[in-house]
Design an enzyme around this catalytic site. Structure first.
Site, short mmCIF file in Angstrom:
data_model
loop_
_atom_site.label_atom_id
_atom_site.label_comp_id
_atom_site.label_asym_id
_atom_site.label_seq_id
_atom_site.Cartn_x
_atom_site.Cartn_y
_atom_site.Cartn_z
N LYS A 1 30.97 -0.47 -42.06
CA LYS A 1 31.32 -1.04 -43.36
C LYS A 1 30.00 -1.38 -44.06
CE LYS A 1 31.97 -5.57 -41.25
NZ LYS A 1 32.79 -6.76 -41.10
N THR B 1 37.42 -4.25 -39.11
CA THR B 1 37.62 -5.07 -40.32
C THR B 1 38.80 -4.48 -41.08
OG1 THR B 1 35.25 -5.44 -40.32
CG2 THR B 1 36.41 -5.94 -42.37
N ASN C 1 27.47 -3.73 -42.53
CA ASN C 1 26.76 -3.34 -41.31
C ASN C 1 25.85 -2.14 -41.54
OD1 ASN C 1 27.83 -5.41 -39.83
ND2 ASN C 1 29.56 -4.22 -39.09
N ASP D 1 24.78 -3.46 -36.11
CA ASP D 1 25.92 -4.18 -35.55
C ASP D 1 26.78 -3.31 -34.63
OD1 ASP D 1 27.74 -6.03 -34.89
OD2 ASP D 1 28.35 -6.54 -36.94
N ASP E 1 32.97 -0.43 -36.31
CA ASP E 1 32.89 -1.46 -37.37
C ASP E 1 31.96 -1.01 -38.50
OD1 ASP E 1 33.68 -3.82 -38.54
OD2 ASP E 1 32.26 -5.08 -37.46
P1 ADP Z 1 27.40 -9.77 -36.62
O1 ADP Z 1 27.74 -9.03 -35.37
O2 ADP Z 1 27.42 -11.23 -36.42
O3 ADP Z 1 28.14 -9.27 -37.84
P2 ADP Z 1 25.07 -8.28 -37.59
O4 ADP Z 1 24.21 -7.57 -36.60
O5 ADP Z 1 26.00 -7.46 -38.41
O6 ADP Z 1 25.85 -9.46 -36.84
O7 ADP Z 1 24.13 -9.13 -38.58
C1 ADP Z 1 24.69 -10.02 -39.51
C2 ADP Z 1 23.97 -9.89 -40.83
O8 ADP Z 1 22.58 -10.25 -40.68
C3 ADP Z 1 23.95 -8.49 -41.42
O9 ADP Z 1 25.14 -8.18 -42.08
C4 ADP Z 1 22.71 -8.57 -42.32
O10 ADP Z 1 23.02 -9.24 -43.53
C5 ADP Z 1 21.77 -9.45 -41.53
N1 ADP Z 1 20.89 -8.61 -40.71
C6 ADP Z 1 21.15 -8.18 -39.46
N2 ADP Z 1 20.14 -7.43 -38.98
C7 ADP Z 1 19.21 -7.36 -39.95
C8 ADP Z 1 17.94 -6.70 -40.10
N3 ADP Z 1 17.44 -5.97 -39.11
N4 ADP Z 1 17.27 -6.86 -41.26
C9 ADP Z 1 17.79 -7.59 -42.26
N5 ADP Z 1 18.97 -8.23 -42.21
C10 ADP Z 1 19.69 -8.13 -41.08
MG MG Z 2 28.09 -7.43 -38.88
#
Ligand code: ADP
Ligand code: MG
Length: 391
Positions: A155, A190, A158, A171, A153
């Site tokens: 993109k 995606t 992430n 992610d 994934d």
């Molecule tokens: P999901 O699996 O629900 O997509 P993610 O791990 O991609 O979850 O996190 C969702 C969003 O949260 C990310 O796209 C980012 O905007 C924000 N995010 C996640 N981890 C962090 C981090 N360590 N610092 C800042 N923002 C974060």
């Molecule tokens: Mg994500």
């Protein structure tokens, strides 16, 4: 958001005493289908982190609720995160708390947010900046692949940016560790970033499956998007977009590409090869001339070339000096007829479009970003325009 409303979204405080004893949750940084990510502060040290709060009772993409399945998936994500962390371009997992209803993953905080939002704010990245970002992404991917893991994934949503604008791949919710020779068949990822072999698995019986090569394809899509602001396979009709992906149908014909050199185009071409067995591997990517400009420059001494180069430099200096007094000729008619061809005007147009319509660019698909770049009239509108003109 009102404070009460925010508090309602926080999970039952008794359920994860450990987390709340150690951290103080703050504002929301991002959301997924079943998770919310919040900035939080470690009470003892005052240090900032990001907590991904996964709701095990949430409804999944397929519309079902299965806490057991969610817990298993989260445990797999944690196990993979623990294997890949410690690399400079991969997110660090600091802490994990598990309760019946929620899992809390505490990550290092990336204060500069997603690469997606950074790209939206600057519209396009220079070749130099693209080189820095893509090298870091590929180095992270090399580390992931060396552990027989496929991310699935990749993109710009992430890929996060830390304080110093360094990449942190995150992610790992779809990531999977593969056994020797193992192939995957399920459709996940995606749409705009899916590799042709992933799509084929779901369309044709007896397809051979896919593995790590899908990440290289996704990186090719990301790199294309960083350089010109819009993705390579976009089409208003998703079915057409998926067909374009399967046929590897994209081009470097939009005006932005005229100012971009051959090396990045060549690398994108090698990443977006439909046949995964012919696609460039991550190790080969890192040896590509796009990332090795210095090697190119350190070629053997050649007196004729050196002399030609010196003449070129002198001529360039004279021209630059003259430029001070003679502005670049710009024909008004040309600018009116096709303003998008002129680089300065193009930057202004794209900048304005993003300032006015930037909030339309929806996360999670990265596709309608391309709509902002659609500078040719739609067929039906075009016909209307021609009809009106001929009247
Ligand atoms: P999901 O699996 O629900 O997509 P993610 O791990 O991609 O979850 O996190 C969702 C969003 O949260 C990310 O796209 C980012 O905007 C924000 N995010 C996640 N981890 C962090 C981090 N360590 N610092 C800042 N923002 C974060
Ligand atoms: Mg994500």
């Amino acid at each position: 958001m009102a404070k009460d409303e925010e508090d309602d979204l926080l999970p039952d405080k008794d359920a994860a005493k450990g987390f709340y004893a150690k951290y103080e949750p703050k504002e929301i940084l991002g959301r997924g289908i079943s998770s919310t990510v919040r900035r939080c502060i470690e009470k003892e040290t005052g240090k900032e982190f990001a907590a991904k709060i996964i709701d095990l009772g949430a409804t999944t993409e397929s519309g079902e609720t299965n806490p057991y399945h969610m817990l298993e998936a989260t445990r797999q994500e944690i196990s993979i995160l623990r294997q890949v962390m410690g690399h400079p371009y991969i997110i660090d997992l600091q802490d994990v708390f598990e309760s019946d209803a929620f899992v809390f993953l505490v990550f290092e905080l990336c204060p500069k947010g997603e690469l997606f939002d950074y790209l939206t704010s600057v519209v396009t990245l220079s070749e130099k900046k693209t080189r820095t970002i893509m090298r870091q992404i590929f180095e992270g991917v090399e580390y992931i692949h060396a552990k027989s893991i496929v991310h699935r994934d990749l993109k710009p949503e992430n890929i996060l940016l830390d304080e110093n604008h360094n990449v942190k791949i995150t992610d790992f919710g779809f990531a999977k560790q593969l056994q020797e020779g193992e192939k995957l068949t399920n459709l996940c990822g995606t749409p705009g970033y899916l590799a042709p072999e992933t799509l084929k698995c779901n369309m044709f019986e007896g397809s051979p499956g896919y593995s790590q090569e899908v990440d290289i394809w996704a990186c090719g899509v990301i790199m294309f998007t960083l350089l010109v602001g819009c993705p390579p396979f976009w089409h208003r009709k998703q079915m057409v977009m998926l067909r374009n992906i399967m046929e590897g149908k994209y081009s470097f014909t939009s005006p932005e590409w005229a100012d971009i050199s051959e090396d990045p185009k060549d690398l994108i071409r090698k990443c977006l090869v439909v046949d995964p067995s012919q696609r460039i591997t991550v190790k080969e990517v890192l040896r590509h001339p796009f990332f090795n400009q210095m090697l190119r420059k350190q070629s053997r001494f050649n007196a004729r070339k050196k002399f030609q180069f010196a003449i070129l430099v002198i001529r360039a200096i004279i021209r630059i000096r003259r430029l001070r007094f003679t502005a670049e000729p710009l024909h008004v008619e040309e600018a009116i007829r096709d303003p998008y061809r002129v680089k300065v005007l193009r930057k202004v147009i794209d900048g304005c479009a993003f300032r006015v319509y930037g909030h339309w660019v929806k996360k999670g698909e990265g596709q309608n970003r391309a709509a902002l770049f659609e500078n040719t009239p739609r067929t039906e509108l075009h016909a209307l325009y021609i009809n009106n003109l001929s009247r």
